[in-house]
Write an enzyme that holds these catalytic residues in place. Structure first.
Site, mmCIF file in Angstrom:
data_model
loop_
_atom_site.group_PDB
_atom_site.id
_atom_site.type_symbol
_atom_site.label_atom_id
_atom_site.label_comp_id
_atom_site.label_asym_id
_atom_site.label_seq_id
_atom_site.Cartn_x
_atom_site.Cartn_y
_atom_site.Cartn_z
ATOM 1 N N ASP A 1 -6.587 -3.361 -7.538
ATOM 2 C CA ASP A 1 -7.119 -3.919 -6.324
ATOM 3 C C ASP A 1 -7.418 -5.437 -6.681
ATOM 4 O O ASP A 1 -7.537 -5.859 -7.791
ATOM 5 C CB ASP A 1 -8.662 -3.212 -6.439
ATOM 6 C CG ASP A 1 -9.074 -3.733 -4.799
ATOM 7 O OD1 ASP A 1 -9.704 -4.834 -4.947
ATOM 8 O OD2 ASP A 1 -8.834 -2.828 -3.867
ATOM 9 N N TYR B 1 -14.131 -13.056 -0.160
ATOM 10 C CA TYR B 1 -14.821 -12.032 -0.569
ATOM 11 C C TYR B 1 -16.187 -11.998 -1.280
ATOM 12 O O TYR B 1 -17.006 -11.424 -0.916
ATOM 13 C CB TYR B 1 -13.740 -10.946 -1.298
ATOM 14 C CG TYR B 1 -13.133 -10.074 -0.598
ATOM 15 C CD1 TYR B 1 -13.426 -8.820 0.231
ATOM 16 C CD2 TYR B 1 -11.587 -10.325 -0.620
ATOM 17 C CE1 TYR B 1 -12.539 -8.159 0.968
ATOM 18 C CE2 TYR B 1 -10.948 -9.567 0.292
ATOM 19 C CZ TYR B 1 -11.171 -8.468 0.913
ATOM 20 O OH TYR B 1 -10.304 -7.605 1.679
ATOM 21 N N ARG C 1 0.640 -1.330 0.090
ATOM 22 C CA ARG C 1 -0.005 -0.082 -0.232
ATOM 23 C C ARG C 1 0.906 1.257 0.015
ATOM 24 O O ARG C 1 0.571 2.163 0.713
ATOM 25 C CB ARG C 1 -1.008 0.133 1.160
ATOM 26 C CG ARG C 1 -1.959 -0.964 1.218
ATOM 27 C CD ARG C 1 -3.409 -0.689 1.545
ATOM 28 N NE ARG C 1 -4.193 -1.909 1.797
ATOM 29 C CZ ARG C 1 -4.367 -2.272 3.010
ATOM 30 N NH1 ARG C 1 -4.177 -1.780 3.958
ATOM 31 N NH2 ARG C 1 -5.277 -3.350 3.056
ATOM 32 N N ARG D 1 -3.740 6.194 0.670
ATOM 33 C CA ARG D 1 -4.509 7.307 1.236
ATOM 34 C C ARG D 1 -3.462 8.192 2.281
ATOM 35 O O ARG D 1 -3.743 9.384 2.688
ATOM 36 C CB ARG D 1 -5.712 6.828 1.898
ATOM 37 C CG ARG D 1 -6.694 6.734 0.852
ATOM 38 C CD ARG D 1 -7.916 6.091 1.676
ATOM 39 N NE ARG D 1 -7.848 5.058 2.397
ATOM 40 C CZ ARG D 1 -8.625 4.444 2.722
ATOM 41 N NH1 ARG D 1 -9.933 4.864 3.331
ATOM 42 N NH2 ARG D 1 -8.595 3.142 3.617
ATOM 43 N N ARG E 1 -7.350 10.875 -6.218
ATOM 44 C CA ARG E 1 -8.362 9.900 -6.222
ATOM 45 C C ARG E 1 -9.773 10.801 -5.996
ATOM 46 O O ARG E 1 -10.987 10.151 -6.158
ATOM 47 C CB ARG E 1 -8.193 9.104 -4.982
ATOM 48 C CG ARG E 1 -7.283 7.920 -5.446
ATOM 49 C CD ARG E 1 -8.318 6.480 -5.688
ATOM 50 N NE ARG E 1 -9.087 6.219 -4.868
ATOM 51 C CZ ARG E 1 -10.524 6.229 -4.904
ATOM 52 N NH1 ARG E 1 -10.928 6.951 -6.228
ATOM 53 N NH2 ARG E 1 -11.264 6.006 -4.177
#
Length: 365
Positions: free
Chosen positions: A84, A162, A35, A39, A48
């Protein structure tokens, strides 16, 4: 079947990460962060801001920009393409949306075995995931050979969990119940995922990826038996199949990394699963991991991401201790999981610089 990688990529200037992955000697220990495009960087949040998350994933230009941002700030030894793991379930025809404050959410998760029939049984990865390949090719050119570019995918069990849970879960009880109640259907789904992941990873190399990481992020929800039955065989198959297809298509045999979070019980098996590198989370001692994995596989990891909340001097001490535990060779420094959004970029810089400084020092003396 795949478009061959456009020749004429810029010459690689810093191959430290690839050398470490292949077990060759390095002057310093290479470092990157899971990552690292994320963010915690204000410029990431700005880029973004206006955009739906998966729309960003589908824009090669934005993926390239986000991938390059951390490299403008830090002397990282590798870039990892911004994408992703859930693009694979999307390629199978499932709808996933990013819900603010909740994370990725499937509008219609798999509930019954019959729901498997709704999935695409044959996936043309170039048609469904070509946008990732374009992002990789563009980014590989834009990197100008500064560092290697890593491609990645989720592993079958993690993707399956998921698709059944419909999002994150603390127990994975819905997905795990399939393993106990519907073992045959579970294997059918896992096989389908393994085939798509294999083609997807080969396509990433054709597009210009110089290494590949497989994320079995939900390994910790399984015990040794279930991992043995439902995760490991597909992890092995993917390594084997990717390598044989790369050979067939005369593509580079790139190093492959397996990161199975919280799967200490499986380290010995993962060491023999066909990957050049085994990634580690922060819950295992370096010496123990090295003892279980042996000398023929490179290790990657494993600083607790929360260590980056510590003062910078303390980060330096922790890095030094980590390097002493792993040794500076056959080792790639990383965190034991991804960076969190509220982390201070300066502390990430301190981590990267400490790895370089301490490993050079240890290598000299």
């Amino acid at each position: 079947s795949f478009i061959h990688s456009p020749k004429g990529f810029p010459k690689l200037k810093n191959d430290t990460f690839l050398r470490a992955a292949r077990g060759e000697e390095t002057e310093h220990t290479p470092v990157w962060c899971m990552r690292q495009a994320g963010r915690y960087l204000p410029e990431f949040r700005e880029t973004r801001a206006a955009q739906d998350f998966f729309a960003t994933c589908r824009s090669p230009k934005l993926c390239c920009e986000l991938t390059l941002q951390p490299l403008r700030r830090f002397p990282l030894d590798a870039a990892i393409i911004f994408s992703d793991i859930l693009v694979v379930p999307q390629a199978l025809g499932m709808e996933v949306v990013m819900v603010p404050g909740k994370g990725p959410t499937f509008t219609e998760p798999l509930k019954e075995v019959e729901d498997l029939l709704k999935l695409r049984q044959k996936v043309d990865v170039t048609a469904e995931l070509g946008y990732v390949f374009q992002a990789i090719t563009l980014t590989r050119h834009s990197l100008e050979g500064r560092v290697p570019l890593i491609g990645f995918s989720g592993a079958p069990w993690t993707l399956m969990s998921y698709m059944i849970e419909g999002g994150g879960s603390t127990t994975m009880s819905k997905a795990k119940s399939w393993l106990y109640r519907h073992p045959e259907a579970s294997h059918r789904l896992l096989r389908l995922l393994a085939d798509v992941v294999t083609d997807y990873l080969v396509g990433q190399v054709a597009a210009g990826a110089q290494a590949l990481q497989l994320f079995e992020s939900h390994a910790g929800h399984l015990g040794p038996e279930q991992f043995q039955d439902f995760a490991l065989p597909y992890i092995r198959d993917i390594a084997r199949a990717v390598k044989s297809k790369l050979k067939e298509e005369a593509l580079p045999l790139v190093p492959m990394i397996i990161f199975a979070k919280d799967a200490h019980y499986a380290l010995r098996d993962l060491a023999h699963a066909g990957y050049e590198v085994v990634g580690l989370d922060w819950t295992i001692r370096p010496q123990e991991a090295r003892a279980q994995i042996g000398k023929d596989v490179t290790l990657q990891g494993n600083l607790d991401p929360c260590a980056l909340y510590a003062p910078k001097e303390k980060i330096g001490e922790l890095v030094k201790k980590m390097l002493e535990g792993f040794g500076t060779q056959r080792y790639i420094a990383n965190l034991g999981h991804g960076l969190y959004p509220d982390m201070n970029p300066e502390h990430v810089g301190a981590f990267v610089e400490a790895v370089h400084a301490h490993s050079r020092h240890i290598n000299k003396h």
